[in-house]
Each structure stands twice: as structure tokens, then as C-alpha cells.
Design an enzyme around this catalytic site. Structure first.
Site, PDB file in Angstrom:
ATOM      1  N   THR A  34      -7.839  -2.500  -2.892  1.00  0.00           N
ATOM      2  CA  THR A  34      -6.562  -1.827  -3.293  1.00  0.00           C
ATOM      3  C   THR A  34      -7.129  -0.719  -4.027  1.00  0.00           C
ATOM      4  OG1 THR A  34      -5.520  -3.846  -3.961  1.00  0.00           O
ATOM      5  CG2 THR A  34      -4.544  -1.759  -4.899  1.00  0.00           C
ATOM      6  N   TYR A  74       4.985  -9.050   0.763  1.00  0.00           N
ATOM      7  CA  TYR A  74       6.422  -8.683   1.539  1.00  0.00           C
ATOM      8  C   TYR A  74       6.943  -9.944   2.196  1.00  0.00           C
ATOM      9  CZ  TYR A  74      10.249  -6.488   3.543  1.00  0.00           C
ATOM     10  OH  TYR A  74      11.510  -5.964   4.123  1.00  0.00           O
ATOM     11  N   TYR A  89      -7.673 -13.508  -3.146  1.00  0.00           N
ATOM     12  CA  TYR A  89      -7.184 -12.577  -3.972  1.00  0.00           C
ATOM     13  C   TYR A  89      -5.742 -12.661  -4.576  1.00  0.00           C
ATOM     14  CZ  TYR A  89      -6.153  -7.771  -5.767  1.00  0.00           C
ATOM     15  OH  TYR A  89      -5.845  -6.842  -6.639  1.00  0.00           O
ATOM     16  N   ARG A  98       1.795  -7.256  -7.271  1.00  0.00           N
ATOM     17  CA  ARG A  98       1.632  -6.440  -5.920  1.00  0.00           C
ATOM     18  C   ARG A  98       2.409  -6.870  -4.768  1.00  0.00           C
ATOM     19  NH1 ARG A  98      -1.197  -1.516  -5.588  1.00  0.00           N
ATOM     20  NH2 ARG A  98      -2.339  -0.830  -7.235  1.00  0.00           N
ATOM     21  N   LYS A 109     -10.209 -14.150  -7.113  1.00  0.00           N
ATOM     22  CA  LYS A 109     -10.009 -13.191  -7.970  1.00  0.00           C
ATOM     23  C   LYS A 109      -8.686 -13.058  -8.342  1.00  0.00           C
ATOM     24  CE  LYS A 109      -9.370  -7.946  -8.185  1.00  0.00           C
ATOM     25  NZ  LYS A 109      -9.253  -6.648  -7.497  1.00  0.00           N
ATOM     26  N   ILE A 118     -13.821  -8.481 -11.150  1.00  0.00           N
ATOM     27  CA  ILE A 118     -13.960  -7.551  -9.988  1.00  0.00           C
ATOM     28  C   ILE A 118     -12.900  -6.464 -10.604  1.00  0.00           C
ATOM     29  CG2 ILE A 118     -13.047  -6.929  -7.443  1.00  0.00           C
ATOM     30  CD1 ILE A 118     -13.694  -9.779  -6.869  1.00  0.00           C
TER      31      ILE A 118
END
Length: 296
Positions: free
Chosen positions: A48, A111, A137, A142, A165, A207
Site C-alpha cells: 500500500t 470492494y 494481510y 481499507r 500482517k 510491517i
């Protein structure tokens, strides 16, 4: 117990860009060297923070290859390959493995999301196809999609899924992952403000966005955790917290790009819809950097 991808501090590096918004490989190379020379334990390419969402697939492959070649085995290079389309992820997996990545970081589908069963099938297909280890992750803020602890435990049974993560910010969920998984999967903090709390539970590291700016100090924090000196680690966490807050005062990677540019690693160029940092937030960010001895 599976092999650990890394322990300690990994930087999710920014991707410097020229004025024409092509990748600035000269600045990227210098930044990779700076990170490794500062003691960082691993690098994340096209995550990201590296603006993966606006890099074209071929650009992503080139950045991954360049990062792996520049690192030259000094630290592991972990490639961000996740999208919300499993077939596309599988293409990214092949290219990242071919480009020399040592591991893969795979975000949950965004999404369109997925059910927990869909997440199991998605990540299993990816882990089956990968020739290097996979780190899950989880960043529901997000993506709108959360990997539940029971799902993490199921995925941890796959021999090629070695870590997660965890960036949900939900410490109760993190504790449940530790309780369910034990040593079957490495847990990495995906929240710079929660590095020490998560490592105190047995986390393998973090991370980080923070370590783009203060890699030596960030490594000192995780080194203290790994040595069991949580009093010192807690002092680092508190000392670095104002900079963490400044780095997330606008959406990541806008502040990180401003900081790294001010440090001399390329220009503050971003691709839309990201825009340069607002003046007031920038002034606060630079003030916190100066307090920690970073020249801007």
C-alpha cells in the site's frame, strides 16, 4: 514450526516517482540501500505504501525485480501481490516469484469482499500456486473485509502460509489469533502504534510505514522486543508515537511520501487520486521528524 520469513522490522517502502510519474529508480535504489544500511530486517515492495493501487501490472513487476536485485540477498524482499480478483492475484504471484521475491504479501479482496469460506479458497489457491512463502494481510479499514481468527487458524494449516500482517487494530482479535494458532503462523503488526503490544504477545515483528522515516529507531524498538526488554521497547513506542500519528494524519502513503522526499529520496510526486500533503499536516509531520533528529 514453519520457517519464519523475518523477525523484527520490515519497511513497506515508498515508490519514488519522477515529475512525469514514472518510477524514479535512481531514488528507489538509494532508498533501498539506506534502509538496509540502517539495519532493517526485510523490505516490502509494492505494498500500500508503495502505491500499488496505481502502479500498472508491468510496473509492479519491474519494481519487485529491481528491489530484489538491489537488495541482492541482504534482506528478504516480500512482494505485495493482492487484488480483489483471485485469477489476477495468481498472475501476480507467478510474476513476483519469477522476479526474485523471497515472499508474498497478499491483502484480503477489497470492494467485492468475500465470505470466510471464500477467503479460505482464495488464499489457499494463492498459497498452492506460490513457490515462496505467503503472508496474509488483514486490513479491514481499507478493504471492508476481515479475516476472522478461526479463518486464520484454518489457513495456518497450509504449509506455505507462514504469517499474517494484522492491521485490524483490534487487540482482542489479535489475542484470539495467538490463542488459536500458537506457533503455526507468525503474526506481524500492521499498525505502527501497536508494535510493542503485539510483540509482547509473541508477535514476530511489524510491517511498517514508520520505518521509512526512522529505520534505526524502529529497529531498536523491535530489537528490544525480541530481546525481551519490553520496558525499553515501550519507551521507544511512546517516543515514536507522535511521528506515527503524523504519518497517518492523512491517508497513507501521502505523509510517508512527503517525509521521504524531504529526506532526499525523490520528489513528492503521487498519482491521482492521491494528492500532496496539506500544509498544516506537513508542518506537523516535519516538526515531529526534526524532534527525532531527522533532517528535513
Amino acid at each position: 514450526m514453519k520457517n519464519t520469513m523475518f523477525r523484527g522490522m520490515a519497511t513497506a517502502i515508498v515508490t519514488p516517482m519522477n515529475d512525469d510519474l514514472t518510477v524514479d529508480y535512481q531514488a528507489l535504489g538509494r532508498f533501498i540501500d539506506f534502509q538496509i544500511e540502517s539495519g532493517i530486517n526485510a523490505l516490502i515492495a509494492v505494498g500500500t505504501t508503495g502505491e500499488s493501487a496505481t502502479l500498472e501490472p508491468e510496473e509492479q513487476r519491474q519494481v519487485i525485480r529491481f528491489t530484489a536485485e538491489r537488495a541482492a540477498g541482504r534482506v528478504p524482499v516480500i512482494a505485495g501481490v493482492g487484488t480483489n480478483n483471485t485469477a489476477h492475484v495468481l498472475e501476480n504471484v507467478k510474476h513476483a516469484c519469477d522476479a526474485g521475491a523471497d515472499g508474498l504479501l497478499v491483502v484480503t479482496p477489497y470492494y467485492n469482499k468475500a465470505t470466510q469460506n471464500g477467503l479460505i479458497r482464495h488464499f489457499t489457491a494463492i498459497a498452492d500456486a506460490a513457490t515462496v512463502p505467503v503472508i496474509l494481510y488483514n486490513v479491514p479499514g481499507r478493504t471492508g473485509c476481515n479475516i476472522q481468527p478461526a479463518t486464520v487458524a484454518k489457513l495456518a494449516e497450509h504449509p506455505n502460509i507462514v504469517g499474517i500482517k494484522e492491521a485490524s487494530g483490534n487487540m482482542a482479535q489479535v489475542v484470539e489469533i495467538f490463542a488459536r494458532c500458537g506457533d503455526k503462523i507468525d503474526v506481524y503488526s500492521g499498525e505502527d502504534g501497536l508494535t510493542v503490544p503485539m510483540m509482547s504477545m509473541g508477535g514476530a515483528g511489524t510491517i511498517s510505514v514508520l520505518s521509512n522515516v526512522v529505520p534505526k529507531e524502529s529497529v531498536a524498538m523491535t530489537d528490544a522486543c525480541l530481546a525481551g526488554d519490553f520496558a525499553t521497547a515501550a519507551q521507544w513506542q511512546c517516543r515514536l508515537l507522535p511521528l506515527v500519528n503524523a504519518l497517518f494524519s492523512e491517508v497513507n502513503p501521502i505523509p510517508a511520501k512527503a517525509a521521504v522526499s524531504a529526506m532526499g529520496f525523490g520528489k513528492e510526486n503521487l498519482r491521482l487520486p492521491l494528492t500532496p500533503m496539506e500544509d498544516a499536516a506537513r508542518a506537523k509531520l516535519f516538526d515531529e521528524m526534526r524532534k527525532l533528529g531527522v533532517q528535513v
